[in-house]
Design a protein around this motif. Structure first.
Motif, PDB file in Angstrom:
ATOM      1  N   GLY A  65       0.790  -1.211   0.000  1.00  0.00           N
ATOM      2  CA  GLY A  65       0.000   0.000   0.000  1.00  0.00           C
ATOM      3  C   GLY A  65       0.828   1.268   0.000  1.00  0.00           C
ATOM      4  N   ARG A  66       2.132   1.150   0.218  1.00  0.00           N
ATOM      5  CA  ARG A  66       3.013   2.337   0.234  1.00  0.00           C
ATOM      6  C   ARG A  66       4.024   2.318  -0.894  1.00  0.00           C
ATOM      7  NH1 ARG A  66       6.439   3.184   4.359  1.00  0.00           N
ATOM      8  NH2 ARG A  66       6.704   0.968   4.855  1.00  0.00           N
ATOM      9  N   PHE A  67       4.511   1.122  -1.245  1.00  0.00           N
ATOM     10  CA  PHE A  67       5.542   0.985  -2.279  1.00  0.00           C
ATOM     11  C   PHE A  67       4.945   0.337  -3.526  1.00  0.00           C
ATOM     12  CE2 PHE A  67       9.543   0.595   0.650  1.00  0.00           C
ATOM     13  CZ  PHE A  67       9.151   1.738   1.302  1.00  0.00           C
ATOM     14  N   THR A  68       5.489   0.712  -4.678  1.00  0.00           N
ATOM     15  CA  THR A  68       5.063   0.119  -5.944  1.00  0.00           C
ATOM     16  C   THR A  68       6.296  -0.210  -6.780  1.00  0.00           C
ATOM     17  OG1 THR A  68       3.005   1.416  -5.937  1.00  0.00           O
ATOM     18  CG2 THR A  68       3.689   0.410  -8.020  1.00  0.00           C
ATOM     19  N   ILE A  69       6.392  -1.452  -7.200  1.00  0.00           N
ATOM     20  CA  ILE A  69       7.472  -1.875  -8.084  1.00  0.00           C
ATOM     21  C   ILE A  69       6.945  -1.914  -9.514  1.00  0.00           C
ATOM     22  CG2 ILE A  69       6.990  -4.351  -7.799  1.00  0.00           C
ATOM     23  CD1 ILE A  69      10.037  -4.823  -7.940  1.00  0.00           C
ATOM     24  N   SER A  70       7.800  -1.514 -10.455  1.00  0.00           N
ATOM     25  CA  SER A  70       7.425  -1.564 -11.863  1.00  0.00           C
ATOM     26  C   SER A  70       8.669  -1.815 -12.698  1.00  0.00           C
ATOM     27  CB  SER A  70       6.737  -0.265 -12.294  1.00  0.00           C
ATOM     28  OG  SER A  70       7.596   0.844 -12.121  1.00  0.00           O
ATOM     29  N   ARG A  71       8.453  -2.178 -13.952  1.00  0.00           N
ATOM     30  CA  ARG A  71       9.581  -2.428 -14.837  1.00  0.00           C
ATOM     31  C   ARG A  71       9.263  -1.908 -16.227  1.00  0.00           C
ATOM     32  NH1 ARG A  71      10.644  -8.629 -14.709  1.00  0.00           N
ATOM     33  NH2 ARG A  71      12.240  -8.106 -16.273  1.00  0.00           N
ATOM     34  N   ASP A  72      10.330  -1.553 -16.943  1.00  0.00           N
ATOM     35  CA  ASP A  72      10.236  -1.122 -18.334  1.00  0.00           C
ATOM     36  C   ASP A  72      11.246  -1.962 -19.100  1.00  0.00           C
ATOM     37  OD1 ASP A  72      10.501   0.140 -20.822  1.00  0.00           O
ATOM     38  OD2 ASP A  72      10.084   2.109 -19.996  1.00  0.00           O
ATOM     39  N   ASN A  73      10.765  -2.997 -19.749  1.00  0.00           N
ATOM     40  CA  ASN A  73      11.681  -3.926 -20.415  1.00  0.00           C
ATOM     41  C   ASN A  73      12.414  -3.267 -21.587  1.00  0.00           C
ATOM     42  OD1 ASN A  73      11.085  -6.039 -18.679  1.00  0.00           O
ATOM     43  ND2 ASN A  73       9.425  -6.817 -19.968  1.00  0.00           N
ATOM     44  N   ALA A  74      11.757  -2.349 -22.264  1.00  0.00           N
ATOM     45  CA  ALA A  74      12.410  -1.691 -23.398  1.00  0.00           C
ATOM     46  C   ALA A  74      13.614  -0.878 -22.938  1.00  0.00           C
ATOM     47  CB  ALA A  74      11.413  -0.798 -24.117  1.00  0.00           C
ATOM     48  N   LYS A  75      13.523  -0.287 -21.749  1.00  0.00           N
ATOM     49  CA  LYS A  75      14.625   0.523 -21.217  1.00  0.00           C
ATOM     50  C   LYS A  75      15.513  -0.278 -20.279  1.00  0.00           C
ATOM     51  CE  LYS A  75      12.097   4.903 -21.426  1.00  0.00           C
ATOM     52  NZ  LYS A  75      11.604   6.070 -20.643  1.00  0.00           N
ATOM     53  N   LYS A  76      15.146  -1.510 -19.987  1.00  0.00           N
ATOM     54  CA  LYS A  76      15.887  -2.351 -19.040  1.00  0.00           C
ATOM     55  C   LYS A  76      15.988  -1.657 -17.683  1.00  0.00           C
ATOM     56  CE  LYS A  76      18.675  -4.753 -22.535  1.00  0.00           C
ATOM     57  NZ  LYS A  76      20.043  -5.145 -22.953  1.00  0.00           N
ATOM     58  N   MET A  77      14.861  -1.204 -17.208  1.00  0.00           N
ATOM     59  CA  MET A  77      14.805  -0.473 -15.947  1.00  0.00           C
ATOM     60  C   MET A  77      13.780  -1.101 -15.004  1.00  0.00           C
ATOM     61  SD  MET A  77      16.924   2.136 -16.094  1.00  0.00           S
ATOM     62  CE  MET A  77      16.319   3.168 -14.756  1.00  0.00           C
ATOM     63  N   VAL A  78      14.077  -1.013 -13.727  1.00  0.00           N
ATOM     64  CA  VAL A  78      13.140  -1.392 -12.676  1.00  0.00           C
ATOM     65  C   VAL A  78      13.055  -0.213 -11.705  1.00  0.00           C
ATOM     66  CG1 VAL A  78      12.585  -3.022 -10.840  1.00  0.00           C
ATOM     67  CG2 VAL A  78      13.768  -3.798 -12.886  1.00  0.00           C
ATOM     68  N   TYR A  79      11.858   0.025 -11.204  1.00  0.00           N
ATOM     69  CA  TYR A  79      11.631   1.160 -10.327  1.00  0.00           C
ATOM     70  C   TYR A  79      10.973   0.707  -9.032  1.00  0.00           C
ATOM     71  CZ  TYR A  79      12.144   3.431 -14.865  1.00  0.00           C
ATOM     72  OH  TYR A  79      12.601   3.837 -16.091  1.00  0.00           O
ATOM     73  N   LEU A  80      11.218   1.484  -7.990  1.00  0.00           N
ATOM     74  CA  LEU A  80      10.506   1.286  -6.734  1.00  0.00           C
ATOM     75  C   LEU A  80      10.034   2.659  -6.273  1.00  0.00           C
ATOM     76  CD1 LEU A  80       9.661  -0.848  -4.613  1.00  0.00           C
ATOM     77  CD2 LEU A  80      11.671  -0.127  -3.297  1.00  0.00           C
ATOM     78  N   GLN A  81       8.744   2.891  -6.396  1.00  0.00           N
ATOM     79  CA  GLN A  81       8.151   4.125  -5.904  1.00  0.00           C
ATOM     80  C   GLN A  81       7.799   3.923  -4.444  1.00  0.00           C
ATOM     81  OE1 GLN A  81       7.616   7.174  -7.470  1.00  0.00           O
ATOM     82  NE2 GLN A  81       7.043   7.841  -5.408  1.00  0.00           N
ATOM     83  N   MET A  82       8.363   4.760  -3.591  1.00  0.00           N
ATOM     84  CA  MET A  82       8.171   4.627  -2.149  1.00  0.00           C
ATOM     85  C   MET A  82       7.452   5.863  -1.623  1.00  0.00           C
ATOM     86  SD  MET A  82      11.838   2.971  -1.059  1.00  0.00           S
ATOM     87  CE  MET A  82      12.747   4.480  -1.364  1.00  0.00           C
ATOM     88  N   ASN A  83       6.270   5.676  -1.104  1.00  0.00           N
ATOM     89  CA  ASN A  83       5.473   6.763  -0.544  1.00  0.00           C
ATOM     90  C   ASN A  83       5.268   6.550   0.951  1.00  0.00           C
ATOM     91  OD1 ASN A  83       5.158   7.811  -3.190  1.00  0.00           O
ATOM     92  ND2 ASN A  83       3.327   6.570  -3.512  1.00  0.00           N
ATOM     93  N   SER A  84       4.851   7.592   1.614  1.00  0.00           N
ATOM     94  CA  SER A  84       4.568   7.523   3.061  1.00  0.00           C
ATOM     95  C   SER A  84       5.715   6.858   3.811  1.00  0.00           C
ATOM     96  CB  SER A  84       3.262   6.756   3.307  1.00  0.00           C
ATOM     97  OG  SER A  84       2.187   7.356   2.620  1.00  0.00           O
ATOM     98  N   LEU A  85       6.902   7.324   3.542  1.00  0.00           N
ATOM     99  CA  LEU A  85       8.088   6.691   4.124  1.00  0.00           C
ATOM    100  C   LEU A  85       8.135   6.861   5.634  1.00  0.00           C
ATOM    101  CD1 LEU A  85      10.577   7.569   1.307  1.00  0.00           C
ATOM    102  CD2 LEU A  85      10.197   5.264   2.205  1.00  0.00           C
ATOM    103  N   LYS A  86       8.663   5.832   6.291  1.00  0.00           N
ATOM    104  CA  LYS A  86       8.783   5.803   7.732  1.00  0.00           C
ATOM    105  C   LYS A  86      10.252   5.648   8.118  1.00  0.00           C
ATOM    106  CE  LYS A  86       4.410   3.221   7.954  1.00  0.00           C
ATOM    107  NZ  LYS A  86       3.769   1.965   8.435  1.00  0.00           N
ATOM    108  N   PRO A  87      10.619   6.057   9.322  1.00  0.00           N
ATOM    109  CA  PRO A  87      12.013   5.861   9.750  1.00  0.00           C
ATOM    110  C   PRO A  87      12.468   4.404   9.640  1.00  0.00           C
ATOM    111  CG  PRO A  87      10.896   7.368  11.232  1.00  0.00           C
ATOM    112  CD  PRO A  87       9.839   6.831  10.298  1.00  0.00           C
ATOM    113  N   GLU A  88      11.575   3.480   9.848  1.00  0.00           N
ATOM    114  CA  GLU A  88      11.959   2.069   9.763  1.00  0.00           C
ATOM    115  C   GLU A  88      12.211   1.599   8.332  1.00  0.00           C
ATOM    116  OE1 GLU A  88       9.294   3.359  11.362  1.00  0.00           O
ATOM    117  OE2 GLU A  88       7.525   2.050  11.154  1.00  0.00           O
ATOM    118  N   ASP A  89      11.954   2.443   7.350  1.00  0.00           N
ATOM    119  CA  ASP A  89      12.313   2.123   5.969  1.00  0.00           C
ATOM    120  C   ASP A  89      13.783   2.449   5.679  1.00  0.00           C
ATOM    121  OD1 ASP A  89       9.110   3.410   5.022  1.00  0.00           O
ATOM    122  OD2 ASP A  89       9.689   1.299   5.161  1.00  0.00           O
TER     123      ASP A  89
END
Length: 119
Positions: A65-89
């Motif tokens: 519910g806070r992080f989202t992983i995605s990939r773009d095969n054409a660009k050979k990229m992977v992303y991690l969108q991190m929202n509502s970050l906490k100190p324990e992250d």
């Protein structure tokens, strides 16, 4: 052979957002399961999220519910969108690429990028 380079880490306040990127080089990127792991000081490296070659995703309970992983095969990229970050992250975040054949298993790691969540 796959080489992985992470970027996008940094210092962010609690409640903030960051987007991590993982750039891959090498062949057959699209068939690898790509993952993000993290390791806090004195702790083991834990899975944060992964995404398969068919773009099925899986998340650790602590980031659902806070992080989202995605990939773009054409660009050979992977992303991690991190929202509502906490100190324990706070941790070093690592990108990995993994695939298995009947004969062999392949696992590659990036060098990691530091994420610090602090006010």
């Amino acid at each position: 052979q796959v080489q992985l380079v992470e970027s996008g880490g940094g210092l962010v306040q609690p409640g903030g957002s960051l987007r991590l990127s993982c750039a891959a080089s090498g062949t057959m990127f699209s068939i690898y399961t790509m993952s993000w792991y993290r390791q806090a000081p004195g702790k083991q490296r834990d899975l944060v999220a992964d995404i398969t070659s068919s773009s099925s995703t899986n998340y650790a309970d602590s980031v659902k519910g806070r992080f989202t992983i995605s990939r773009d095969n054409a660009k050979k990229m992977v992303y991690l969108q991190m929202n509502s970050l906490k100190p324990e992250d706070t941790a070093v975040y690592y990108c990995s690429a993994e695939r298995h054949t009947p004969q062999l298993s392949y696992l590659y790691w990036g060098q990691g990028t530091q994420v610090t969540v602090s006010s």
